[in-house]
Design a protein around this motif. Structure first.
Motif, PDB file in Angstrom:
ATOM      1  N   TYR A   1       9.396   9.667  -3.434  1.00 18.15           N
ATOM      2  CA  TYR A   1       9.599   8.660  -4.460  1.00 18.15           C
ATOM      3  C   TYR A   1       9.034   7.287  -4.106  1.00 18.15           C
ATOM      4  CZ  TYR A   1      12.736  12.015  -6.658  1.00 18.15           C
ATOM      5  OH  TYR A   1      13.260  13.127  -7.262  1.00 18.15           O
ATOM      6  N   ILE A   2       8.324   7.144  -2.995  1.00 17.68           N
ATOM      7  CA  ILE A   2       7.760   5.842  -2.608  1.00 17.68           C
ATOM      8  C   ILE A   2       6.870   5.266  -3.711  1.00 17.68           C
ATOM      9  CG2 ILE A   2       6.177   4.668  -1.006  1.00 17.68           C
ATOM     10  CD1 ILE A   2       7.342   6.399   1.230  1.00 17.68           C
ATOM     11  N   PRO A   3       5.922   6.026  -4.280  1.00 17.23           N
ATOM     12  CA  PRO A   3       5.086   5.442  -5.345  1.00 17.23           C
ATOM     13  C   PRO A   3       5.894   5.025  -6.576  1.00 17.23           C
ATOM     14  CG  PRO A   3       4.052   7.430  -4.466  1.00 17.23           C
ATOM     15  CD  PRO A   3       5.446   7.374  -3.908  1.00 17.23           C
ATOM     16  N   ALA A   4       6.850   5.833  -6.998  1.00 14.00           N
ATOM     17  CA  ALA A   4       7.661   5.499  -8.172  1.00 14.00           C
ATOM     18  C   ALA A   4       8.498   4.251  -7.916  1.00 14.00           C
ATOM     19  CB  ALA A   4       8.549   6.677  -8.553  1.00 14.00           C
ATOM     20  N   ALA A   5       9.080   4.146  -6.727  1.00 13.83           N
ATOM     21  CA  ALA A   5       9.884   2.961  -6.391  1.00 13.83           C
ATOM     22  C   ALA A   5       9.015   1.710  -6.395  1.00 13.83           C
ATOM     23  CB  ALA A   5      10.549   3.149  -5.029  1.00 13.83           C
ATOM     24  N   TYR A   6       7.816   1.834  -5.875  1.00 16.97           N
ATOM     25  CA  TYR A   6       6.892   0.698  -5.846  1.00 16.97           C
ATOM     26  C   TYR A   6       6.557   0.242  -7.268  1.00 16.97           C
ATOM     27  CZ  TYR A   6       2.604  -1.948  -5.026  1.00 16.97           C
ATOM     28  OH  TYR A   6       1.638  -2.925  -5.015  1.00 16.97           O
ATOM     29  N   ILE A   7       6.229   1.191  -8.151  1.00 11.76           N
ATOM     30  CA  ILE A   7       5.884   0.859  -9.546  1.00 11.76           C
ATOM     31  C   ILE A   7       7.086   0.225 -10.247  1.00 11.76           C
ATOM     32  CG2 ILE A   7       5.277   1.832 -11.804  1.00 11.76           C
ATOM     33  CD1 ILE A   7       2.894   1.634  -9.859  1.00 11.76           C
ATOM     34  N   LEU A   8       8.287   0.764 -10.038  1.00 12.41           N
ATOM     35  CA  LEU A   8       9.483   0.181 -10.646  1.00 12.41           C
ATOM     36  C   LEU A   8       9.716  -1.245 -10.160  1.00 12.41           C
ATOM     37  CD1 LEU A   8      11.864   3.265 -10.495  1.00 12.41           C
ATOM     38  CD2 LEU A   8      11.069   2.124 -12.580  1.00 12.41           C
TER      39      LEU A   8
ATOM     40  N   ARG B   1       4.689  -3.596   8.563  1.00 10.82           N
ATOM     41  CA  ARG B   1       5.537  -2.856   9.497  1.00 10.82           C
ATOM     42  C   ARG B   1       4.922  -1.486   9.702  1.00 10.82           C
ATOM     43  NH1 ARG B   1      11.992  -1.904   8.918  1.00 10.82           N
ATOM     44  NH2 ARG B   1      12.409  -2.167  11.112  1.00 10.82           N
ATOM     45  N   ASP B   2       4.631  -1.141  10.924  1.00  9.16           N
ATOM     46  CA  ASP B   2       3.998   0.135  11.266  1.00  9.16           C
ATOM     47  C   ASP B   2       2.714   0.339  10.460  1.00  9.16           C
ATOM     48  OD1 ASP B   2       6.095   0.716  13.026  1.00  9.16           O
ATOM     49  OD2 ASP B   2       7.265   1.677  11.448  1.00  9.16           O
ATOM     50  N   GLY B   3       1.954  -0.732  10.277  1.00  8.95           N
ATOM     51  CA  GLY B   3       0.671  -0.663   9.587  1.00  8.95           C
ATOM     52  C   GLY B   3       0.762  -0.605   8.075  1.00  8.95           C
ATOM     53  N   GLN B   4       1.964  -0.702   7.503  1.00  2.54           N
ATOM     54  CA  GLN B   4       2.131  -0.662   6.050  1.00  2.54           C
ATOM     55  C   GLN B   4       2.728  -1.971   5.571  1.00  2.54           C
ATOM     56  OE1 GLN B   4       4.460   3.070   5.544  1.00  2.54           O
ATOM     57  NE2 GLN B   4       2.838   3.537   4.080  1.00  2.54           N
TER      58      GLN B   4
ATOM     59  N   PRO C   1       2.649   1.854  -1.281  1.00  4.59           N
ATOM     60  CA  PRO C   1       2.066   3.168  -0.998  1.00  4.59           C
ATOM     61  C   PRO C   1       0.534   3.180  -1.034  1.00  4.59           C
ATOM     62  CG  PRO C   1       2.807   3.105  -3.253  1.00  4.59           C
ATOM     63  CD  PRO C   1       3.188   1.779  -2.640  1.00  4.59           C
ATOM     64  N   ASN C   2      -0.087   2.008  -1.230  1.00  8.04           N
ATOM     65  CA  ASN C   2      -1.556   1.916  -1.304  1.00  8.04           C
ATOM     66  C   ASN C   2      -2.122   2.905  -2.312  1.00  8.04           C
ATOM     67  OD1 ASN C   2      -1.848  -0.130   0.685  1.00  8.04           O
ATOM     68  ND2 ASN C   2      -1.459   1.426   2.249  1.00  8.04           N
ATOM     69  N   LEU C   3      -1.609   2.856  -3.529  1.00  2.37           N
ATOM     70  CA  LEU C   3      -2.049   3.770  -4.583  1.00  2.37           C
ATOM     71  C   LEU C   3      -3.514   3.549  -4.924  1.00  2.37           C
ATOM     72  CD1 LEU C   3       1.006   3.541  -6.994  1.00  2.37           C
ATOM     73  CD2 LEU C   3       0.365   5.476  -5.558  1.00  2.37           C
TER      74      LEU C   3
ATOM     75  N   GLN D   1      -4.627   7.812  -8.853  1.00  9.19           N
ATOM     76  CA  GLN D   1      -3.243   8.258  -8.700  1.00  9.19           C
ATOM     77  C   GLN D   1      -2.298   7.589  -9.703  1.00  9.19           C
ATOM     78  OE1 GLN D   1      -3.149   6.916  -4.570  1.00  9.19           O
ATOM     79  NE2 GLN D   1      -2.683   9.023  -3.948  1.00  9.19           N
ATOM     80  N   LEU D   2      -2.738   6.491 -10.292  1.00  7.35           N
ATOM     81  CA  LEU D   2      -1.851   5.695 -11.140  1.00  7.35           C
ATOM     82  C   LEU D   2      -1.310   6.447 -12.340  1.00  7.35           C
ATOM     83  CD1 LEU D   2      -3.479   2.155 -11.105  1.00  7.35           C
ATOM     84  CD2 LEU D   2      -1.377   2.908  -9.992  1.00  7.35           C
ATOM     85  N   GLU D   3      -2.156   7.226 -13.016  1.00  9.86           N
ATOM     86  CA  GLU D   3      -1.710   7.924 -14.217  1.00  9.86           C
ATOM     87  C   GLU D   3      -0.566   8.884 -13.895  1.00  9.86           C
ATOM     88  OE1 GLU D   3      -3.418  10.686 -17.848  1.00  9.86           O
ATOM     89  OE2 GLU D   3      -4.838   9.698 -16.518  1.00  9.86           O
ATOM     90  N   GLN D   4      -0.687   9.639 -12.806  1.00  6.46           N
ATOM     91  CA  GLN D   4       0.363  10.583 -12.434  1.00  6.46           C
ATOM     92  C   GLN D   4       1.662   9.844 -12.084  1.00  6.46           C
ATOM     93  OE1 GLN D   4       0.522  13.998 -12.605  1.00  6.46           O
ATOM     94  NE2 GLN D   4       2.671  13.599 -12.161  1.00  6.46           N
ATOM     95  N   VAL D   5       1.549   8.734 -11.348  1.00  2.18           N
ATOM     96  CA  VAL D   5       2.749   7.980 -10.980  1.00  2.18           C
ATOM     97  C   VAL D   5       3.406   7.392 -12.228  1.00  2.18           C
ATOM     98  CG1 VAL D   5       3.630   6.002  -9.670  1.00  2.18           C
ATOM     99  CG2 VAL D   5       1.902   7.486  -8.656  1.00  2.18           C
ATOM    100  N   GLN D   6       2.595   6.930 -13.187  1.00 11.62           N
ATOM    101  CA  GLN D   6       3.155   6.411 -14.434  1.00 11.62           C
ATOM    102  C   GLN D   6       3.911   7.508 -15.189  1.00 11.62           C
ATOM    103  OE1 GLN D   6      -0.427   4.843 -16.187  1.00 11.62           O
ATOM    104  NE2 GLN D   6       0.031   2.756 -15.512  1.00 11.62           N
TER     105      GLN D   6
END
Length: 196
Positions: A99-106, A124-127, A146-148, A152-157
């Motif tokens: 859920y990292i990409p979804a949390a980021y978008i939210l 932190r740890d390169g991110q 998540p460095n989308l 990848q954006l359409e799928q995460v949306q």
């Protein structure tokens, strides 16, 4: 695994234990304790005595901001439709890398609506990790970027829209049943014959 946590603004000063009054200025310090980020809310007097001049180097905190304490809002009706903020809270509590990409978008959506404010950005740890605060409650969210990629954006949306519509526990998909009278026609299509 990425560590996310929500730390609510304290209702008391960590240094002296005094309760914050409504509309009182307070100071927040964020410490990186290797395993997690730790939030410390300090009253104005303790800030001036212990932390103000050159304290960042001496005390080891990685981020600092000042806010105005607001007394907690009255309890809300528990039966509400899923909101972006409540969904973000659930995703953060799950701490599931899926859920990292979804949390980021939210978080970005809530930031654009001015419901969350970026307080700091750390690596932190390169991110890249964004530290958000919800101004009304004082809750702090740490959200990993998540460095989308554009592809990848359409799928995460779509994922975010589905989560907002159905929540984390979507209704089970019912398997389609084949009607008994359809079986002979299906056999004919497949080139087999049914005994009569």
């Amino acid at each position: 695994m990425t560590e996310w946590n929500i730390q609510s603004r304290s209702h008391t000063c960590e240094a002296c234990g005094k309760h914050f009054a409504d509309k009182e200025a307070y100071h927040t310090l964020l410490f990186d304790e290797k395993a997690e980020f730790r939030r410390s809310d300090i009253c104005q007097l303790c800030w001036q005595k212990q932390y103000s001049d050159g304290a960042r180097e001496r005390k080891g905190f990685i981020s600092y901001w000042q806010g105005i304490y607001e007394a907690p809002p009255p309890a809300m009706d528990p039966i509400q439709r899923e909101t972006a903020e409540s969904l973000l809270r659930k995703l953060v509590e799950r701490n599931d890398p899926h859920y990292i990409p979804a949390a980021y978008i939210l978080a970005v959506m809530l930031e654009r609506k001015r419901l969350l404010k970026v307080k700091e950005q750390v690596v932190r740890d390169g991110q890249r990790v964004f530290i958000y605060e919800q101004p009304l409650t004082g809750d702090v969210f740490t959200i990993t970027d998540p460095n989308l990629q554009l592809n990848q954006l359409e799928q995460v949306q779509h994922d975010v829209a589905a989560l907002l519509e159905h929540g984390l526990n979507p209704p089970a998909v019912q398997p389609e049943t084949v009607a008994p009278e359809a079986a002979p026609a299906e056999a004919a299509v497949n080139g087999t014959s049914q005994p009569e």
